[in-house]
Motif scaffolding. Structure first.
Motif, PDB file in Angstrom:
ATOM      1  N   ASN A  28       0.797  -1.229   0.000  1.00 24.57           N
ATOM      2  CA  ASN A  28       0.000   0.000   0.000  1.00 24.57           C
ATOM      3  C   ASN A  28       0.828   1.277   0.000  1.00 24.57           C
ATOM      4  O   ASN A  28       0.307   2.346  -0.228  1.00 24.57           O
ATOM      5  N   ASP A  29       2.118   1.152   0.281  1.00 21.56           N
ATOM      6  CA  ASP A  29       2.924   2.375   0.354  1.00 21.56           C
ATOM      7  C   ASP A  29       3.550   2.729  -0.991  1.00 21.56           C
ATOM      8  O   ASP A  29       4.367   3.618  -1.072  1.00 21.56           O
ATOM      9  N   ARG A  30       3.188   1.997  -2.048  1.00 23.80           N
ATOM     10  CA  ARG A  30       3.713   2.392  -3.366  1.00 23.80           C
ATOM     11  C   ARG A  30       2.625   2.250  -4.421  1.00 23.80           C
ATOM     12  O   ARG A  30       1.662   1.509  -4.229  1.00 23.80           O
ATOM     13  N   ASN A  31       2.804   2.972  -5.498  1.00 22.82           N
ATOM     14  CA  ASN A  31       1.736   3.034  -6.496  1.00 22.82           C
ATOM     15  C   ASN A  31       1.691   1.769  -7.362  1.00 22.82           C
ATOM     16  O   ASN A  31       2.512   0.859  -7.207  1.00 22.82           O
ATOM     17  N   VAL A  32       0.720   1.734  -8.246  1.00 20.03           N
ATOM     18  CA  VAL A  32       0.491   0.562  -9.090  1.00 20.03           C
ATOM     19  C   VAL A  32       1.746   0.192  -9.874  1.00 20.03           C
ATOM     20  O   VAL A  32       2.163  -0.969  -9.904  1.00 20.03           O
ATOM     21  N   PHE A  33       2.371   1.193 -10.467  1.00 23.90           N
ATOM     22  CA  PHE A  33       3.565   0.929 -11.273  1.00 23.90           C
ATOM     23  C   PHE A  33       4.639   0.224 -10.434  1.00 23.90           C
ATOM     24  O   PHE A  33       5.189  -0.794 -10.826  1.00 23.90           O
ATOM     25  N   ASP A  34       4.920   0.788  -9.255  1.00 26.04           N
ATOM     26  CA  ASP A  34       5.983   0.226  -8.417  1.00 26.04           C
ATOM     27  C   ASP A  34       5.629  -1.162  -7.906  1.00 26.04           C
ATOM     28  O   ASP A  34       6.505  -2.008  -7.723  1.00 26.04           O
TER      29      ASP A  34
ATOM     30  N   LEU B 149      -5.166  -1.801 -17.224  1.00 21.43           N
ATOM     31  CA  LEU B 149      -5.044  -0.755 -16.188  1.00 21.43           C
ATOM     32  C   LEU B 149      -3.906   0.215 -16.501  1.00 21.43           C
ATOM     33  O   LEU B 149      -3.310   0.797 -15.600  1.00 21.43           O
ATOM     34  N   LEU B 150      -3.648   0.367 -17.775  1.00 19.94           N
ATOM     35  CA  LEU B 150      -2.516   1.207 -18.177  1.00 19.94           C
ATOM     36  C   LEU B 150      -2.646   2.634 -17.664  1.00 19.94           C
ATOM     37  O   LEU B 150      -1.662   3.294 -17.346  1.00 19.94           O
ATOM     38  N   ASN B 151      -3.895   3.091 -17.537  1.00 14.06           N
ATOM     39  CA  ASN B 151      -4.102   4.490 -17.139  1.00 14.06           C
ATOM     40  C   ASN B 151      -4.069   4.687 -15.627  1.00 14.06           C
ATOM     41  O   ASN B 151      -4.228   5.786 -15.149  1.00 14.06           O
ATOM     42  N   ARG B 152      -3.865   3.597 -14.864  1.00 18.40           N
ATOM     43  CA  ARG B 152      -3.890   3.731 -13.403  1.00 18.40           C
ATOM     44  C   ARG B 152      -2.514   3.585 -12.760  1.00 18.40           C
ATOM     45  O   ARG B 152      -2.418   3.422 -11.548  1.00 18.40           O
ATOM     46  N   GLU B 153      -1.454   3.639 -13.555  1.00 15.02           N
ATOM     47  CA  GLU B 153      -0.132   3.291 -13.027  1.00 15.02           C
ATOM     48  C   GLU B 153       0.328   4.183 -11.873  1.00 15.02           C
ATOM     49  O   GLU B 153       1.109   3.762 -11.034  1.00 15.02           O
ATOM     50  N   ASN B 154      -0.176   5.406 -11.809  1.00 19.98           N
ATOM     51  CA  ASN B 154       0.280   6.297 -10.738  1.00 19.98           C
ATOM     52  C   ASN B 154      -0.596   6.265  -9.496  1.00 19.98           C
ATOM     53  O   ASN B 154      -0.307   6.948  -8.517  1.00 19.98           O
ATOM     54  N   ASP B 155      -1.680   5.492  -9.545  1.00 15.77           N
ATOM     55  CA  ASP B 155      -2.575   5.444  -8.394  1.00 15.77           C
ATOM     56  C   ASP B 155      -2.054   4.513  -7.315  1.00 15.77           C
ATOM     57  O   ASP B 155      -1.350   3.553  -7.599  1.00 15.77           O
ATOM     58  N   PHE B 156      -2.460   4.797  -6.085  1.00 16.62           N
ATOM     59  CA  PHE B 156      -2.090   3.917  -4.982  1.00 16.62           C
ATOM     60  C   PHE B 156      -3.200   2.878  -4.790  1.00 16.62           C
ATOM     61  O   PHE B 156      -4.363   3.153  -5.073  1.00 16.62           O
TER      62      PHE B 156
ATOM     63  N   TYR C 261      -6.857   3.436  -3.647  1.00 21.38           N
ATOM     64  CA  TYR C 261      -7.844   4.110  -4.489  1.00 21.38           C
ATOM     65  C   TYR C 261      -8.442   3.194  -5.557  1.00 21.38           C
ATOM     66  O   TYR C 261      -9.222   3.634  -6.386  1.00 21.38           O
ATOM     67  N   LEU C 262      -8.061   1.921  -5.533  1.00 23.49           N
ATOM     68  CA  LEU C 262      -8.544   0.990  -6.546  1.00 23.49           C
ATOM     69  C   LEU C 262      -9.706   0.170  -5.995  1.00 23.49           C
ATOM     70  O   LEU C 262      -9.802  -0.079  -4.797  1.00 23.49           O
ATOM     71  N   SER C 263     -10.576  -0.272  -6.908  1.00 25.35           N
ATOM     72  CA  SER C 263     -11.661  -1.168  -6.505  1.00 25.35           C
ATOM     73  C   SER C 263     -11.098  -2.579  -6.346  1.00 25.35           C
ATOM     74  O   SER C 263      -9.959  -2.852  -6.742  1.00 25.35           O
ATOM     75  N   GLY C 264     -11.913  -3.477  -5.766  1.00 26.15           N
ATOM     76  CA  GLY C 264     -11.466  -4.851  -5.546  1.00 26.15           C
ATOM     77  C   GLY C 264     -11.005  -5.527  -6.821  1.00 26.15           C
ATOM     78  O   GLY C 264      -9.961  -6.169  -6.855  1.00 26.15           O
ATOM     79  N   GLY C 265     -11.790  -5.346  -7.889  1.00 25.63           N
ATOM     80  CA  GLY C 265     -11.437  -5.967  -9.159  1.00 25.63           C
ATOM     81  C   GLY C 265     -10.150  -5.402  -9.735  1.00 25.63           C
ATOM     82  O   GLY C 265      -9.326  -6.132 -10.275  1.00 25.63           O
ATOM     83  N   GLU C 266      -9.978  -4.089  -9.583  1.00 22.28           N
ATOM     84  CA  GLU C 266      -8.757  -3.450 -10.093  1.00 22.28           C
ATOM     85  C   GLU C 266      -7.531  -3.925  -9.322  1.00 22.28           C
ATOM     86  O   GLU C 266      -6.481  -4.191  -9.900  1.00 22.28           O
ATOM     87  N   ARG C 267      -7.709  -4.033  -8.002  1.00 20.24           N
ATOM     88  CA  ARG C 267      -6.586  -4.505  -7.171  1.00 20.24           C
ATOM     89  C   ARG C 267      -6.168  -5.907  -7.606  1.00 20.24           C
ATOM     90  O   ARG C 267      -4.976  -6.205  -7.720  1.00 20.24           O
ATOM     91  N   GLN C 268      -7.184  -6.741  -7.861  1.00 17.99           N
ATOM     92  CA  GLN C 268      -6.869  -8.102  -8.251  1.00 17.99           C
ATOM     93  C   GLN C 268      -6.146  -8.127  -9.601  1.00 17.99           C
ATOM     94  O   GLN C 268      -5.220  -8.904  -9.802  1.00 17.99           O
ATOM     95  N   ARG C 269      -6.561  -7.228 -10.484  1.00 24.34           N
ATOM     96  CA  ARG C 269      -5.904  -7.181 -11.799  1.00 24.34           C
ATOM     97  C   ARG C 269      -4.471  -6.674 -11.679  1.00 24.34           C
ATOM     98  O   ARG C 269      -3.580  -7.124 -12.413  1.00 24.34           O
ATOM     99  N   VAL C 270      -4.233  -5.737 -10.755  1.00 20.95           N
ATOM    100  CA  VAL C 270      -2.848  -5.302 -10.517  1.00 20.95           C
ATOM    101  C   VAL C 270      -2.031  -6.490  -9.996  1.00 20.95           C
ATOM    102  O   VAL C 270      -0.888  -6.712 -10.404  1.00 20.95           O
ATOM    103  N   GLY C 271      -2.655  -7.271  -9.103  1.00 20.80           N
ATOM    104  CA  GLY C 271      -1.982  -8.472  -8.580  1.00 20.80           C
ATOM    105  C   GLY C 271      -1.616  -9.431  -9.704  1.00 20.80           C
ATOM    106  O   GLY C 271      -0.531 -10.021  -9.691  1.00 20.80           O
ATOM    107  N   ILE C 272      -2.510  -9.546 -10.674  1.00 20.95           N
ATOM    108  CA  ILE C 272      -2.236 -10.433 -11.807  1.00 20.95           C
ATOM    109  C   ILE C 272      -1.112  -9.865 -12.674  1.00 20.95           C
ATOM    110  O   ILE C 272      -0.206 -10.587 -13.092  1.00 20.95           O
ATOM    111  N   ALA C 273      -1.150  -8.554 -12.891  1.00 22.58           N
ATOM    112  CA  ALA C 273      -0.080  -7.918 -13.670  1.00 22.58           C
ATOM    113  C   ALA C 273       1.265  -8.163 -12.996  1.00 22.58           C
ATOM    114  O   ALA C 273       2.267  -8.451 -13.654  1.00 22.58           O
TER     115      ALA C 273
END
Lengths: 230, 348
Positions: A92-98, A128-135, A138-150
Motif C-alpha cells: 500500500n505504500d507504493r503506487n500501481v507501477f511500483d 489498467l494502463l491508465n492507473r499506473e500512478n494510483d495507490f 484508491y482501486l476497486s477490488g477488481g482493479e486490485r486483483q488485476r494489478v496483482g495479476i499484472a
C-alpha cells in the motif's frame, strides 16, 4: 510441468492437510482445483513455490525436484512462478507501477527503460494502463486483483498459480479475471487455480481436480456435472 | 591475439555478405561473441548501481513519510554524537593553544650568589657552544634589582637593603628541536649539573601539566565516545527492529515473489545508514552552534591574557570523521538486528 506424486502433508499437531495426492499437469494446461475450505487446496498450492514442504512424497516443477532445493535457492525458484492471492497482497505504500515493477527489481532488472516497458505491457494486458500512478487504496477490488495479476505475469513466468483469485469479487468481475487467465493459457502459460466457484469454473470447460479432507476425489475433463459431484 | 582472432571473422563477414548463405551463420555469431563478456559486465555493473540508487532513493522517501518520528530519532543520535565530538574539538583547540606556549619554553638559571662577573661570562661563552641552545640572555643582579624595583612597587622597601639579594640569571632558549617536553627536561637536567647554577627552572612547567591533563581528558573522551557510539548503535538497531515489525507483511510479499535475503535486507541497511548520516549531520551542526555561542566569552577571556585565541568552527578532519562514523554506526546497527530477524519471517 507440475508433478505431485504421493504427496502427504502432516502438521506437527497431527493434522493431515494432504494425504497421498498424485497430480500431473502438462505444460500449457489450465487446471482448476476445487473443494471446500480446509480441504487442502491452499496447502497443495503452497508446495509449488515452497511455502510448504511435503512430509512425504515428491513435487517436481519444470523438471526440478523441489525436495532438493535448498533454502538459499528458493528465491530463484519463486521468480519463475507467478502467484496470485485472494487478497491480492499489494504493497500500500507504493503506487500501481511500483507494485508491478517489484518482481523485476527482485530478479535484478533495474534499467528504467526496460522496467517501464515490461510493467506497461503487463498493465496493458490487464487493462489498467491508465492507473499506473494510483495507490492501491484508491482501486476497486477488481482493479486490485488485476494489478496483482499484472505483478504475477510481469516476469513472464511459465507457471501461474492462483488461490481463490475471485473469492472477493462479484460474478461479472470474476468472469473478467477468468478470461484473463484463459488468455495467458493461450500463450502457453501453465495455470493451476484454486476456486470453489463451481458455476464459474464449470462453464470454462477446463480440467477440474477436486479434493476433500486432503484426498483426491475426482479429476475430470471439465464438465459441469463432474465438478458438482466434488 | 584478440585482434588476430577477430580479423578473419571480419573478412568472413564481408565475404558472406557477397555470396554464400551458409556463411551467414558466422556473421550472426560475431557480434554475439563480442557481446558476451564485456557488455555483460557493464550491464551487471549498471544493474548493480541502478539497484543501489533505487534503494537509496526509496528508503529516503520512506523516511520522509514519517518525518517527525524519524527526525526525533535522528536528534537522539545527533546529541549522542555531539557530546564526544564537542569535547574532542575543545581538547584539540586547548592542545593547540598549549603547543603555542610550549614553543616559547625557556629555562631560567639562577646563578650562585657569590659567583663573580667573570665566572658568569665564562659560563655564558661555554653555553653558547651547546647545540641545543638557540639563544642566551644574561640578567645581572643589578639589572634584576632595577626591574624588580620598577615592576613590584616595592622600590622604597628595596632602598632600605644594603646588599643586593638577587642572583644573576641566565635565560636559556632551547632550539626548536629541543622544545618538546622530554628534550627540554634533559637539557634542564644537564644545566642543573653545572656548579655555577644554584637553581634551574623550566618556565611553563605547567604547560607540561596541561599536556598531561589533556592526555587524560582525551582518554576520557575516547571512553565516553565509545559508550555513546554503543548507545547510537542500539538506538539505530531498535529503530530498525521496529521498522521490520511495521513492514512484516511487505517482507512476506517480497519473499513470496522471490526476493532474496539480501534484497529484503538491503533497504533496512540503507535505512540505518540514513539515520547515522542525518544524526552525524545534526551533531556537526550542534557542535558548531555550541562553538559559536562560546566563541564570544572565550575571546574576551583570551584578550585578558593578550591572546588572539578564538574557537572558530569544527575542523575538516573532525567533520569528515563525524560524517564517516555516523553512517558506519548506522550500517552496523542495522546489520546486527536484520540478519536473523529477517530470516525468520517466512510467508505462511
Amino acid at each position: 510441468m507440475i508433478h505431485f506424486s504421493k504427496v502427504t502433508k502432516r502438521y506437527p499437531n497431527g493434522f493431515e492437510a494432504l494425504v497421498d495426492v498424485s497430480l500431473h499437469i502438462k505444460k500449457a494446461e489450465m487446471v482448476f482445483l476445487t473443494g471446500h475450505s480446509g480441504a487442502g487446496k491452499s496447502t497443495l498450492l503452497k508446495m509449488i513455490p515452497l511455502i510448504e514442504r511435503p512430509s512425504a512424497g515428491q513435487v517436481i516443477i519444470d523438471d526440478k525436484h523441489l525436495g532438493r532445493v535448498k533454502r538459499r535457492q528458493i528465491p530463484a525458484l519463486r521468480r519463475d512462478i507467478g502467484i496470485i492471492f485472494q487478497d491480492s497482497k499489494l504493497l500500500n505504500d507504493r503506487n500501481v507501477f511500483d507494485n508491478v515493477a517489484l518482481p523485476l527489481l527482485v530478479s535484478g532488472e533495474h534499467h528504467p527503460r526496460e522496467v517501464g516497458r515490461r510493467v506497461r505491457a503487463a498493465l496493458d494486458k490487464v487493462g489498467l494502463l491508465n492507473r499506473e500512478n494510483d495507490f492501491p487504496v484508491y482501486l476497486s477490488g477488481g482493479e486490485r486483483q488485476r494489478v496483482g495479476i499484472a505483478r504475477a505475469v510481469v516476469n513472464r513466468p511459465k507457471v501461474l498459480i492462483a488461490d481463490e483469485p475471485t473469492g472477493n469479487l462479484d460474478p461479472v468481475l470474476s468472469r473478467e479475471i477468468m478470461s484473463l487467465f484463459e488468455q495467458f493459457n493461450q500463450v502457453g502459460v501453465t495455470l493451476l487455480i484454486a476456486s470453489h466457484d463451481l458455476e464459474l469454473i464449470g462453464s470454462l470447460n477446463k480440467r477440474i481436480v477436486s479434493i476433500r479432507n486432503g484426498r483426491m476425489l475426482a479429476d475430470e475433463g471439465g464438465r459441469v456435472e463432474a465438478a458438482q459431484t466434488g | 591475439m584478440k585482434e588476430a582472432g577477430l580479423k578473419p571473422h571480419k573478412q568472413a563477414n564481408r565475404y558472406s555478405a557477397k555470396d554464400d548463405v551458409k556463411q551467414n551463420v558466422t556473421v550472426k555469431r560475431v557480434p554475439a561473441a563480442q557481446r558476451s563478456g564485456r557488455v555483460g559486465l557493464i550491464k551487471r555493473l549498471r544493474n548493480y548501481f541502478a539497484l543501489h540508487f533505487h534503494v537509496l532513493t526509496t528508503t529516503l522517501s520512506q523516511l520522509g513519510r514519517a518525518l517527525m518520528g524519524n527526525f526525533m530519532t535522528a536528534v537522539v543520535i545527533g546529541i549522542s554524537l555531539a557530546l564526544p565530538a564537542a569535547l574532542h574539538v575543545f581538547l584539540n583547540k586547548v592542545e593547540s593553544l598549549g603547543a603555542a606556549w610550549q614553543e616559547s619554553a625557556q629555562i631560567s638559571l639562577f646563578l650562585q650568589p657569590n659567583i663573580s662577573a667573570q665566572n658568569s661570562t665564562q659560563l655564558m661563552n661555554e653555553l653558547k657552544s651547546w647545540p641545543e641552545i638557540d639563544s642566551l640572555e644574561y640578567i645581572s643582579p643589578e639589572q634584576a634589582l632595577e626591574d624588580f624595583r620598577q615592576n613590584s612597587g616595592l622600590g622604597d622597601a628595596l632602598a632600605m637593603l644594603d646588599d643586593n639579594p638577587l642572583p644573576g640569571v641566565v635565560v636559556v632558549s632551547p632550539t626548536m628541536a629541543h622544545q618538546n617536553p622530554a628534550a627540554a627536561e634533559s637539557l634542564l637536567e644537564r644545566l642543573r649539573q653545572r656548579p655555577e647554577v644554584d637553581l634551574a627552572q623550566l618556565d611553563l612547567e605547567w604547560v607540561q601539566r596541561l599536556h598531561g591533563l589533556i592526555g587524560l581528558a582525551e582518554r576520557v573522551v575516547l571512553v565516553l565516545g565509545g559508550l555513546l557510539a554503543l548507545a547510537v548503535l542500539f538506538v539505530i538497531g531498535n529503530t530498525i527492529r521496529l521498522a521490520i515489525q511495521n513492514r512484516h507483511d511487505e517482507i512476506e510479499v517480497i519473499k513470496l515473489i522471490g526476493g532474496s535475503d539480501a534484497f529484503v535486507r538491503r533497504p533496512f541497511l540503507y535505512n540505518g545508514m540514513w539515520f547515522g548520516l542525518f544524526g552525524s549531520l545534526l551533531a556537526w551542526l550542534l557542535v558548531n552552534i555550541l562553538l559559536m555561542v562560546l566563541d564570544g566569552p572565550v575571546r574576551q577571556l583570551a584578550e585578558l591574557y593578550d591572546s588572539q585565541f578564538s574557537l572558530g568552527l569544527v575542523d575538516i578532519k573532525t567533520t569528515l570523521l563525524l560524517l564517516l562514523l555516523g553512517p558506519l554506526l548506522g550500517l552496523v546497527g542495522a546489520w546486527l538486528v536484520t540478519g536473523r530477524r529477517l530470516r525468520v519471517i517466512e510467508p505462511a
